[in-house]
Design an enzyme around this catalytic site. Structure first.
Site, PDB file in Angstrom:
ATOM      1  N   LYS A  17     111.130   9.198 -40.935  1.00 22.28           N
ATOM      2  CA  LYS A  17     109.712   9.498 -40.653  1.00 22.28           C
ATOM      3  C   LYS A  17     109.559  10.011 -39.218  1.00 22.28           C
ATOM      4  CE  LYS A  17     106.828   6.135 -39.221  1.00 22.28           C
ATOM      5  NZ  LYS A  17     106.027   6.434 -38.024  1.00 22.28           N
ATOM      6  N   ASN A  18     110.158   9.290 -38.277  1.00 19.65           N
ATOM      7  CA  ASN A  18     109.936   9.646 -36.873  1.00 19.65           C
ATOM      8  C   ASN A  18     110.606  10.958 -36.481  1.00 19.65           C
ATOM      9  OD1 ASN A  18     108.391   7.412 -36.625  1.00 19.65           O
ATOM     10  ND2 ASN A  18     109.792   6.269 -35.294  1.00 19.65           N
ATOM     11  N   ARG A  78      99.016   2.086 -25.702  1.00 17.36           N
ATOM     12  CA  ARG A  78      99.982   3.189 -25.823  1.00 17.36           C
ATOM     13  C   ARG A  78      99.412   4.430 -25.164  1.00 17.36           C
ATOM     14  NH1 ARG A  78     102.321   3.226 -31.838  1.00 17.36           N
ATOM     15  NH2 ARG A  78     103.849   4.620 -30.910  1.00 17.36           N
ATOM     16  N   ARG A 128     102.920   3.804 -44.890  1.00 22.19           N
ATOM     17  CA  ARG A 128     102.961   4.838 -43.861  1.00 22.19           C
ATOM     18  C   ARG A 128     104.391   5.187 -43.494  1.00 22.19           C
ATOM     19  NH1 ARG A 128      99.757   3.555 -38.782  1.00 22.19           N
ATOM     20  NH2 ARG A 128     100.585   5.613 -38.461  1.00 22.19           N
ATOM     21  N   ASP A 154     111.516  -0.807 -32.882  1.00 23.69           N
ATOM     22  CA  ASP A 154     111.041  -0.730 -34.271  1.00 23.69           C
ATOM     23  C   ASP A 154     111.823  -1.637 -35.223  1.00 23.69           C
ATOM     24  OD1 ASP A 154     109.087   0.981 -33.525  1.00 23.69           O
ATOM     25  OD2 ASP A 154     109.962   2.791 -34.392  1.00 23.69           O
ATOM     26  N   CYS A 213      96.382   0.325 -30.295  1.00 25.04           N
ATOM     27  CA  CYS A 213      96.804  -0.020 -31.647  1.00 25.04           C
ATOM     28  C   CYS A 213      97.425  -1.400 -31.645  1.00 25.04           C
ATOM     29  CB  CYS A 213      97.736   1.039 -32.216  1.00 25.04           C
ATOM     30  SG  CYS A 213      99.390   0.944 -31.598  1.00 25.04           S
TER      31      CYS A 213
HETATM   32  C1  UD1 Z   1     107.931   6.515 -30.850  1.00 31.21           C
HETATM   33  C2  UD1 Z   1     108.011   6.085 -32.294  1.00 31.21           C
HETATM   34  C3  UD1 Z   1     107.741   4.596 -32.427  1.00 31.21           C
HETATM   35  C4  UD1 Z   1     108.651   3.802 -31.491  1.00 31.21           C
HETATM   36  C5  UD1 Z   1     108.568   4.337 -30.078  1.00 31.21           C
HETATM   37  C6  UD1 Z   1     109.569   3.674 -29.143  1.00 31.21           C
HETATM   38  C7  UD1 Z   1     107.291   8.038 -33.525  1.00 31.21           C
HETATM   39  C8  UD1 Z   1     106.258   8.675 -34.371  1.00 31.21           C
HETATM   40  N1  UD1 Z   1     107.028   6.815 -33.064  1.00 31.21           N
HETATM   41  O1  UD1 Z   1     106.581   6.277 -30.438  1.00 31.21           O
HETATM   42  O2  UD1 Z   1     107.997   4.229 -33.776  1.00 31.21           O
HETATM   43  O3  UD1 Z   1     108.234   2.449 -31.491  1.00 31.21           O
HETATM   44  O4  UD1 Z   1     108.851   5.756 -30.078  1.00 31.21           O
HETATM   45  O5  UD1 Z   1     110.849   3.849 -29.604  1.00 31.21           O
HETATM   46  O6  UD1 Z   1     108.353   8.585 -33.298  1.00 31.21           O
HETATM   47  N2  UD1 Z   1     104.489   5.495 -22.572  1.00 31.21           N
HETATM   48  C9  UD1 Z   1     103.717   5.687 -21.458  1.00 31.21           C
HETATM   49  N3  UD1 Z   1     103.059   6.875 -21.331  1.00 31.21           N
HETATM   50  C10 UD1 Z   1     103.161   7.866 -22.234  1.00 31.21           C
HETATM   51  C11 UD1 Z   1     103.959   7.668 -23.366  1.00 31.21           C
HETATM   52  C12 UD1 Z   1     104.629   6.463 -23.510  1.00 31.21           C
HETATM   53  O7  UD1 Z   1     103.604   4.809 -20.601  1.00 31.21           O
HETATM   54  O8  UD1 Z   1     102.565   8.919 -22.063  1.00 31.21           O
HETATM   55  C13 UD1 Z   1     105.192   4.218 -22.742  1.00 31.21           C
HETATM   56  C14 UD1 Z   1     104.781   3.486 -24.009  1.00 31.21           C
HETATM   57  O9  UD1 Z   1     103.605   2.702 -23.778  1.00 31.21           O
HETATM   58  C15 UD1 Z   1     105.990   2.657 -24.323  1.00 31.21           C
HETATM   59  C16 UD1 Z   1     107.132   3.561 -23.881  1.00 31.21           C
HETATM   60  O10 UD1 Z   1     106.563   4.494 -22.956  1.00 31.21           O
HETATM   61  O11 UD1 Z   1     106.011   1.495 -23.519  1.00 31.21           O
HETATM   62  C17 UD1 Z   1     107.803   4.324 -25.003  1.00 31.21           C
HETATM   63  O12 UD1 Z   1     106.844   5.010 -25.768  1.00 31.21           O
HETATM   64  P1  UD1 Z   1     107.209   6.329 -26.558  1.00 31.21           P
HETATM   65  O13 UD1 Z   1     108.693   6.502 -26.568  1.00 31.21           O
HETATM   66  O14 UD1 Z   1     106.400   7.449 -26.049  1.00 31.21           O
HETATM   67  O15 UD1 Z   1     106.728   5.979 -28.031  1.00 31.21           O
HETATM   68  P2  UD1 Z   1     106.064   6.932 -29.071  1.00 31.21           P
HETATM   69  O16 UD1 Z   1     106.621   8.316 -28.956  1.00 31.21           O
HETATM   70  O17 UD1 Z   1     104.590   6.759 -29.063  1.00 31.21           O
END
Ligand code: UD1
Length: 432
Positions: free
Chosen positions: A22-23, A121, A400, A308, A116
């Site tokens: 999915k991701n 996030r 999902r 995850d 969420c």
């Molecule tokens: C993706 C995955 C999710 C997984 C996560 C971490 C998808 C659709 N989702 O989510 O299943 O749990 O990676 O492996 O692929 N952060 C910030 N600022 C930002 C973006 C992120 O501070 O702009 C922080 C987040 O709060 C978190 C960390 O960085 O603590 C990692 O987040 P991120 O890798 O961006 O997760 P997602 O891409 O949202």
């Protein structure tokens, strides 16, 4: 609203095939918008999140066909630079359209995703990357608006306090493929799903180099063509079935698992006492061979232990004798499942970003509530081993991200059924 009912206690046995990730699929779908011609994506899981993303792309003018584990995305009608709240609130990953919007349409208006169930996030790193490429960012009435005359390549660091960001790396890399000049991104995420996206972009004609595994160099090109791509298998689904086999003391063969991407997970299972044998047909997981021992898990960015799978491992560790510890390095508040596992008899204490789990002799079935996608999976894992019946509410979270979950478990001998009610689903809050 559907519910899943499990009569626990049966060791899983047999074969299971892992679906496409999915991701990995979601950013690939957004990337298809960057091209001047259609893309085909294969081995696509049949999931609610993929449908949401397809709806999102259609709302932007793209033509999307989705069926038989395949997507055909024709981006030639892509002309709308606004992703409305109604779509973004259903799925945070719809933020991925922002990079392609900026690159192709030079403007993006996307609703700011709210909080969420797994905690706060933010998307500040996505926005920082776009700003580095020259975009002006404003926030208006809950929407982020990014505008640019021409994206221009630059060298910058994209990592944040919790390490690298998967989403920001994908989004900013997509934008950089069509920027003028060269972009160098230091501190990018290195998750297999990110590498998959970079491979797809390269096949579309993007010029991307991974420098010493630690930085990305992207040289902008004038245009990209559609590509044909097969999605890698879902390492989180594979890890979930591994914990399910382990907790039921079963013996299963997992086919199509990308074990090369699962070193941290496999290492922890072996430490616990689960036997894993890589064979020609797949990976055999046996929980009926050795005594189990407690362990310590620290979630972190790849190649660290994936957040995850934290909830599923918590379910497993709740019946492993002795005291285990889980530290959550990515989402410090991602422990809502602990309270539900406690309702099933687990002995878990959560304190500021970590959980201490004292293994109990057995779990007992109970009615429980799924709070997010992976938490739901943890409750299924726990229910499979619990004595008596577990009733999991809010199953839409599972739909999902897990393709045919209960069908696959039934094939492994689990006593699992779905109860379909006619009530409409509750508004699905965005989660992992
Ligand atoms: C993706 C995955 C999710 C997984 C996560 C971490 C998808 C659709 N989702 O989510 O299943 O749990 O990676 O492996 O692929 N952060 C910030 N600022 C930002 C973006 C992120 O501070 O702009 C922080 C987040 O709060 C978190 C960390 O960085 O603590 C990692 O987040 P991120 O890798 O961006 O997760 P997602 O891409 O949202």
């Amino acid at each position: 609203m559907d519910r899943i009912v499990i009569a626990g206690g049966k060791p899983l046995r047999g074969k299971v095939q892992i679906s496409g990730s999915k991701n990995a699929t979601l950013p690939l779908m957004a990337a298809a918008l960057l091209a001047n011609s259609p893309s085909v994506i294969r081995n696509v899981p049949e999931l609610r999140d993929v449908q949401y993303m397809a709806d999102c792309l259609r709302s932007l003018g793209a033509d999307v066909e989705y069926g038989d584990h395949m997507l055909r995305i024709d981006p030639r009608g892509f002309s709308i630079s606004e992703a409305p709240y109604d779509i973004v609130r259903k799925m945070r990953a719809s933020i991925y359209v922002m990079g392609p919007m900026l690159a192709r349409l030079r403007r993006a208006r996307v609703s700011l995703p709210g909080g969420c169930a797994i905690g706060s996030r933010p998307i500040d790193l996505h926005l920082k990357g776009f700003e580095e490429l020259g975009a002006r960012i404003n926030l208006e009435h809950g929407d982020v608006i990014a505008e640019v005359e021409r994206l221009r390549g630059k060298e910058f660091n994209l990592s944040g306090a919790a390490g690298s960001s998967v989403g920001a790396t994908c989004n900013v890399a997509m934008a950089a493929t069509l920027a003028e000049g060269t972009t160098v991104i230091h501190g990018p995420a290195r998750e297999p799903e990110v590498v998959e996206l970079l491979g797809f972009l390269s096949r579309m004609g993007a010029r991307i180099e991974i420098i010493r595994g630690r930085s990305l160099r992207i040289t902008g090109v004038e245009g990209l063509d559609g590509a044909d791509h097969t999605v890698l298998s879902d390492r989180i689904e594979a890890g979930t079935f591994m914990t399910a086999a382990a907790i039921t003391r079963g013996d299963i063969m997992i086919e199509y698992a990308c074990v090369d991407h699962m070193e941290a997970v496999i290492g922890k299972l072996r430490e616990i006492g689960v036997c894993l044998d890589e064979m020609h047909e797949g990976i055999r997981v046996r929980g009926d061979v050795e005594e189990y021992h407690p362990t310590t898990i620290q979630t972190w960015t790849y190649p660290g232990f994936p957040t995850d799978l934290q909830a599923q491992f918590m379910a497993l560790l709740s019946v492993v004798p002795g005291q285990s510890l889980i530290r959550e390095g990515i989402y410090v508040d991602r422990f809502l499942h602990a309270a539900e596992l406690i309702r099933m008899g687990a002995d878990i204490r959560v304190l500021s970003g970590s959980a201490t789990i004292q293994g109990v002799d057995h779990l007992g079935g109970a009615p429980v509530m799924a709070s997010d996608l992976r938490a739901s999976a943890a409750l299924v894992v726990a229910g499979l081993a619990a004595e008596g019946t577990t009733l999991i509410n809010r199953v839409y979270h599972i739909d999902r991200g897990y393709e045919f979950m209960e069908r696959k478990l039934q094939q492994l001998g689990a006593d699992v059924a779905r109860i379909t009610d006619n009530e409409p689903d509750e508004a699905a809050v965005a989660s992992a």
